[in-house]
Design a protein around this motif. Structure first.
Motif, mmCIF file in Angstrom:
data_model
loop_
_atom_site.group_PDB
_atom_site.id
_atom_site.type_symbol
_atom_site.label_atom_id
_atom_site.label_comp_id
_atom_site.label_asym_id
_atom_site.label_seq_id
_atom_site.Cartn_x
_atom_site.Cartn_y
_atom_site.Cartn_z
ATOM 1 N N GLY A 55 -72.159 -35.313 37.898
ATOM 2 C CA GLY A 55 -73.283 -35.033 37.017
ATOM 3 C C GLY A 55 -74.296 -34.162 37.715
ATOM 4 N N TYR A 56 -75.539 -34.218 37.249
ATOM 5 C CA TYR A 56 -76.587 -33.410 37.879
ATOM 6 C C TYR A 56 -77.939 -34.095 37.720
ATOM 7 C CZ TYR A 56 -77.323 -31.778 33.016
ATOM 8 O OH TYR A 56 -77.538 -31.721 31.670
ATOM 9 N N ILE A 57 -78.883 -33.653 38.537
ATOM 10 C CA ILE A 57 -80.273 -34.056 38.389
ATOM 11 C C ILE A 57 -81.121 -32.807 38.491
ATOM 12 C CG2 ILE A 57 -80.426 -34.694 40.844
ATOM 13 C CD1 ILE A 57 -82.617 -36.745 39.924
ATOM 14 N N ILE A 58 -81.972 -32.588 37.503
ATOM 15 C CA ILE A 58 -82.827 -31.411 37.436
ATOM 16 C C ILE A 58 -84.235 -31.798 37.859
ATOM 17 C CG2 ILE A 58 -83.745 -29.578 35.982
ATOM 18 C CD1 ILE A 58 -81.400 -30.082 34.066
ATOM 19 N N ASP A 59 -84.757 -31.087 38.842
ATOM 20 C CA ASP A 59 -86.112 -31.312 39.329
ATOM 21 C C ASP A 59 -87.079 -30.409 38.567
ATOM 22 O OD1 ASP A 59 -88.504 -31.397 40.693
ATOM 23 O OD2 ASP A 59 -87.661 -31.087 42.669
ATOM 24 N N THR A 60 -87.968 -31.048 37.786
ATOM 25 C CA THR A 60 -89.075 -30.384 37.112
ATOM 26 C C THR A 60 -88.653 -29.489 35.961
ATOM 27 O OG1 THR A 60 -90.089 -30.354 39.308
ATOM 28 C CG2 THR A 60 -91.321 -29.349 37.552
ATOM 29 N N ALA A 61 -87.943 -30.035 35.039
ATOM 30 C CA ALA A 61 -87.665 -29.389 33.750
ATOM 31 C C ALA A 61 -87.026 -30.462 32.853
ATOM 32 C CB ALA A 61 -86.725 -28.191 33.886
ATOM 33 N N PRO A 62 -87.458 -30.565 31.610
ATOM 34 C CA PRO A 62 -88.453 -29.739 30.940
ATOM 35 C C PRO A 62 -89.884 -30.218 31.227
ATOM 36 C CG PRO A 62 -87.587 -31.361 29.405
ATOM 37 C CD PRO A 62 -86.849 -31.562 30.703
ATOM 38 N N ILE A 63 -90.787 -29.270 31.471
ATOM 39 C CA ILE A 63 -92.162 -29.652 31.799
ATOM 40 C C ILE A 63 -93.140 -29.422 30.660
ATOM 41 C CG2 ILE A 63 -91.976 -29.438 34.305
ATOM 42 C CD1 ILE A 63 -93.036 -26.595 34.054
ATOM 43 N N ASN A 64 -92.637 -28.926 29.537
ATOM 44 C CA ASN A 64 -93.479 -28.808 28.349
ATOM 45 C C ASN A 64 -92.586 -28.947 27.118
ATOM 46 O OD1 ASN A 64 -92.321 -26.166 27.851
ATOM 47 N ND2 ASN A 64 -93.765 -25.332 29.343
ATOM 48 N N MET A 65 -93.196 -29.080 25.972
ATOM 49 C CA MET A 65 -92.419 -29.333 24.762
ATOM 50 C C MET A 65 -91.566 -28.137 24.365
ATOM 51 S SD MET A 65 -92.681 -32.434 23.981
ATOM 52 C CE MET A 65 -91.804 -32.334 22.407
ATOM 53 N N GLU A 66 -91.984 -26.951 24.724
ATOM 54 C CA GLU A 66 -91.179 -25.768 24.420
ATOM 55 C C GLU A 66 -89.844 -25.837 25.158
ATOM 56 O OE1 GLU A 66 -91.422 -20.857 24.497
ATOM 57 O OE2 GLU A 66 -92.970 -22.055 25.471
ATOM 58 N N GLN A 67 -89.892 -26.198 26.454
ATOM 59 C CA GLN A 67 -88.651 -26.364 27.217
ATOM 60 C C GLN A 67 -87.837 -27.529 26.669
ATOM 61 O OE1 GLN A 67 -89.335 -26.702 31.420
ATOM 62 N NE2 GLN A 67 -90.309 -24.702 31.596
ATOM 63 N N PHE A 68 -88.509 -28.620 26.348
ATOM 64 C CA PHE A 68 -87.842 -29.808 25.813
ATOM 65 C C PHE A 68 -87.029 -29.448 24.568
ATOM 66 C CE2 PHE A 68 -87.754 -33.494 22.972
ATOM 67 C CZ PHE A 68 -87.327 -34.517 23.806
ATOM 68 N N GLU A 69 -87.629 -28.678 23.681
ATOM 69 C CA GLU A 69 -86.978 -28.319 22.423
ATOM 70 C C GLU A 69 -85.830 -27.325 22.606
ATOM 71 O OE1 GLU A 69 -90.377 -27.005 20.280
ATOM 72 O OE2 GLU A 69 -91.107 -29.050 19.880
ATOM 73 N N LYS A 70 -85.825 -26.598 23.735
ATOM 74 C CA LYS A 70 -84.779 -25.610 23.960
ATOM 75 C C LYS A 70 -83.651 -26.125 24.859
ATOM 76 C CE LYS A 70 -87.482 -21.467 23.014
ATOM 77 N NZ LYS A 70 -87.901 -20.126 23.483
ATOM 78 N N MET A 71 -83.825 -27.338 25.402
ATOM 79 C CA MET A 71 -82.766 -27.938 26.215
ATOM 80 C C MET A 71 -81.873 -28.811 25.347
ATOM 81 S SD MET A 71 -84.614 -28.985 29.824
ATOM 82 C CE MET A 71 -83.063 -29.558 30.544
ATOM 83 N N ASN A 72 -80.663 -29.059 25.820
ATOM 84 C CA ASN A 72 -79.739 -29.941 25.108
ATOM 85 C C ASN A 72 -80.065 -31.379 25.510
ATOM 86 O OD1 ASN A 72 -77.694 -31.257 23.817
ATOM 87 N ND2 ASN A 72 -76.026 -30.227 24.899
ATOM 88 N N ILE A 73 -81.061 -31.955 24.850
ATOM 89 C CA ILE A 73 -81.549 -33.289 25.214
ATOM 90 C C ILE A 73 -80.495 -34.357 24.955
ATOM 91 C CG2 ILE A 73 -83.335 -35.014 24.788
ATOM 92 C CD1 ILE A 73 -84.278 -32.490 26.258
ATOM 93 N N ASP A 74 -79.639 -34.141 23.953
ATOM 94 C CA ASP A 74 -78.582 -35.118 23.659
ATOM 95 C C ASP A 74 -77.638 -35.285 24.847
ATOM 96 O OD1 ASP A 74 -79.570 -35.561 21.138
ATOM 97 O OD2 ASP A 74 -78.236 -34.127 20.164
ATOM 98 N N GLU A 75 -77.481 -34.238 25.642
ATOM 99 C CA GLU A 75 -76.587 -34.283 26.798
ATOM 100 C C GLU A 75 -77.178 -35.089 27.949
ATOM 101 O OE1 GLU A 75 -75.951 -30.828 29.656
ATOM 102 O OE2 GLU A 75 -74.123 -30.732 28.457
#
Length: 217
Positions: free
Chosen positions: A80-100
């Protein structure tokens, strides 16, 4: 296991992300280091990024997603993976595949004086990106690779205070969104580095044990 780690400047994101990645065999994806590499190499995108980071501002979402997606394509050999410091705002949150994503780890420090002390004493290795502090590195050398350590150019009080306001205004809503999805792991990050890491591992294990049980039912 697919995680993100969030928190204000000085909360221990870099240090804990590295330890979590090693313990759980996760790809360590540090958005800040990817950005710094682009800036250091003076790439076209790096020059644009520098205009933002030099005054403590967040790099625009489209640029972050561009470099982040490259890092997530190949997970060979990892669990798997761990991402340091993203998403840091709602714009990033909405553009990431949060379901994953399985969960967001939220490092929380209520006393900002602790954060200020940590940031002003923080040292970073320019070669392997390890994070340490002045008291832990009296010879100013990286314990992992031996390179000379350096202070980040943006580790100063004006930039820190600006970042803390950004965290409150832009990142706390992201943490709330993860909580509403049942994908949040709250951590009291005000203790020592070993106390905090022990708490993180305990809560990660409990979170995934519960998730596995729920999926089996």
């Amino acid at each position: 296991m697919k995680l993100v780690i969030l928190g204000p400047a000085g909360s221990g994101k870099g240090q804990n992300t590295s330890r979590i990645a090693k313990k759980y065999n996760l790809k360590h994806v540090v958005v800040g280091d990817i950005v710094k590499k682009e800036i250091r190499e003076k790439t076209d995108v790096g020059k644009i990024m520098y205009d933002y980071t030099s005054v403590g501002k967040f790099v625009p979402t489209n640029l972050v997603m561009q470099v982040l997606n490259k890092q997530l394509k190949n997970l060979d050999g990892y669990d798997g993976y761990i991402i340091d410091t993203a998403p840091i705002n709602m714009e990033q949150f909405e553009k990431m595949n949060i379901d994953e994503l399985d969960a967001a780890i939220s490092l929380e420090v209520k006393n900002y004086d602790i954060l200020r002390e940590r940031v002003l004493n923080r040292l970073r290795c320019p070669e392997c990106f390890a994070v340490t502090s002045v008291p832990d590195a009296p010879d100013n050398r990286c314990s992992d690779c031996g390179a000379e350590l350096e202070h980040r150019y943006d580790d100063n009080l004006p930039t820190l205070n600006f970042r803390l306001k950004q965290y409150e205004n832009e990142t706390l809503p992201v943490i709330k969104a993860f909580k509403e999805l049942g994908k949040i792991i709250h951590i009291d990050a005000s203790g020592t580095k070993d106390e905090v890491f022990k708490q993180i591992c305990s809560k990660i294990n409990r979170f995934f044990a519960k998730k596995t049980k729920e999926e089996a039912e």
